[in-house]
Motif scaffolding. Structure first.
Motif, PDB file in Angstrom:
ATOM      1  N   TYR A 194       0.841  -1.196   0.000  1.00  0.00           N
ATOM      2  CA  TYR A 194       0.000   0.000   0.000  1.00  0.00           C
ATOM      3  C   TYR A 194       0.876   1.245   0.000  1.00  0.00           C
ATOM      4  CZ  TYR A 194      -3.720  -3.282   0.959  1.00  0.00           C
ATOM      5  OH  TYR A 194      -4.602  -4.330   0.864  1.00  0.00           O
ATOM      6  N   ILE A 212      -8.922   2.549   3.660  1.00  0.00           N
ATOM      7  CA  ILE A 212      -7.570   3.090   3.437  1.00  0.00           C
ATOM      8  C   ILE A 212      -6.880   3.527   4.731  1.00  0.00           C
ATOM      9  CG2 ILE A 212      -6.295   5.004   2.389  1.00  0.00           C
ATOM     10  CD1 ILE A 212      -8.001   4.646  -0.109  1.00  0.00           C
ATOM     11  N   LEU A 215      -4.956   0.649   6.401  1.00  0.00           N
ATOM     12  CA  LEU A 215      -3.997  -0.164   5.653  1.00  0.00           C
ATOM     13  C   LEU A 215      -2.603  -0.164   6.265  1.00  0.00           C
ATOM     14  CD1 LEU A 215      -5.038   0.718   1.990  1.00  0.00           C
ATOM     15  CD2 LEU A 215      -5.674  -1.285   3.346  1.00  0.00           C
ATOM     16  N   MET A 224       2.448   3.073   5.521  1.00  0.00           N
ATOM     17  CA  MET A 224       2.339   2.899   4.083  1.00  0.00           C
ATOM     18  C   MET A 224       3.637   3.347   3.424  1.00  0.00           C
ATOM     19  SD  MET A 224      -1.567   4.261   3.570  1.00  0.00           S
ATOM     20  CE  MET A 224      -1.631   3.822   1.844  1.00  0.00           C
ATOM     21  N   SER A 256       4.292  -6.848   4.514  1.00  0.00           N
ATOM     22  CA  SER A 256       2.890  -7.274   4.589  1.00  0.00           C
ATOM     23  C   SER A 256       2.633  -8.601   3.883  1.00  0.00           C
ATOM     24  CB  SER A 256       1.974  -6.191   4.009  1.00  0.00           C
ATOM     25  OG  SER A 256       2.258  -5.969   2.636  1.00  0.00           O
TER      26      SER A 256
END
Length: 287
Positions: A194, A212, A215, A224, A256
């Motif tokens: 992401y 979002i 994430l 991110m 991730s």
């Protein structure tokens, strides 16, 4: 200000590098970094306005850039586009197959038209670009290609059309790396997780509001990615430092994609982002 690349100034001086989807997001960032390192960057896309906006930024930063408008899903347009780039610039030393797109949708709700559109964007278009750049120039002169994937390892629930296309691009990357090695062509890929990129602003408002912001919790690094962190991996794969790297994929996902589901992730702020892109701006969905 200028791009704060970690690479040596002039690294790509005298080289022509094509970046598809170079008008926004990761493509825009990559185009800026390559231009800052001396390359003549050709940014392609379907909308001239976006390309011209990015090109104006690069010129303002004293970089060399040109635009080429065509749809990577259109075979004839790709052939003509590559021909025109070669006629105007004489060579294509590198290709960044960045253009693509998708939308959140469970598999059961994806229609044939939507499935084919996403596969065309994220797989077929990249194949057409790579094939034409190879057959029209790199077969005789060598070069480097970097393809864009995603964190699709182990499935991509909610975006199965994109996951299937990206997985196909990984196999294409490996196949092309073998078939084109004797021509001096290296083919690699990057797989971002992401990324705080402008593409997030095009998702459904509910997805942007409810999904979002969460994430960053998925990755062990607990944040991110920055666009510059993806660009720097792309630049490495294009560079002489990666001369013995082909058929590989660099995961840029903060961990991730690792099998950490049974391992409790600890909240922390120890991972510090690399913010080399001086013109970067956060998407509205991230804040």
């Amino acid at each position: 200000m200028s791009y704060q690349s970690v690479y040596a100034p002039g690294l790509f001086r005298g080289q022509v590098i094509v970046v598809t989807g170079g008008g926004s997001g990761i493509g825009r960032c990559t185009a800026h970094e390559l231009a800052a390192l001396g390359a003549t960057v050709i940014i392609t896309g379907r909308k001239l306005s976006k390309l011209e906006s990015t090109a104006a930024e690069i010129r303002e930063d004293r970089g060399k850039v040109a635009t080429s408008v065509f749809d990577i899903r259109d075979e004839d347009a790709v052939k003509t586009g590559v021909q025109q780039i070669l006629a105007e610039h004489g060579a294509i030393h590198g290709l960044v197959n960045n253009a693509g797109g998708q939308y959140p949708m469970p598999l059961a709700n994806i229609g044939k038209k939507g499935w084919e559109a996403v596969v065309a964007n994220n797989l077929t278009g990249g194949f057409l670009m790579a094939r034409e750049v190879y057959t029209q120039h790199m077969k005789k002169h060598g070069g480097a290609i970097v393809n864009m994937l995603a964190d699709m390892w182990g499935g991509m629930p909610g975006m199965g059309h994109s996951g299937a296309a990206r997985a196909g691009m990984m196999n294409f990357t490996e196949t092309a790396a073998v078939e084109w090695a004797s021509s001096g062509v290296r083919v690699n890929a990057v797989a971002p997780g992401y990324v705080a990129s402008s593409g997030m602003d095009h998702y459904d408002p509910v997805f942007a509001r409810d999904v979002i912001p969460k994430l960053k919790e998925i990755a062990p690094l607990k944040r991110m990615a920055e666009e510059a962190e993806v660009s720097s991996a792309i630049v490495y794969l294009l560079s002489p430092g990666a001369a013995f790297v082909t058929g590989a994929c660099i995961k840029i996902d903060g961990g991730s994609s690792l099998g950490a589901k049974a391992f409790p992730l600890v909240a922390h702020d120890r991972s510090q982002p690399y913010r080399g892109f001086h013109r970067a701006s956060k998407p509205r969905a991230v804040g």
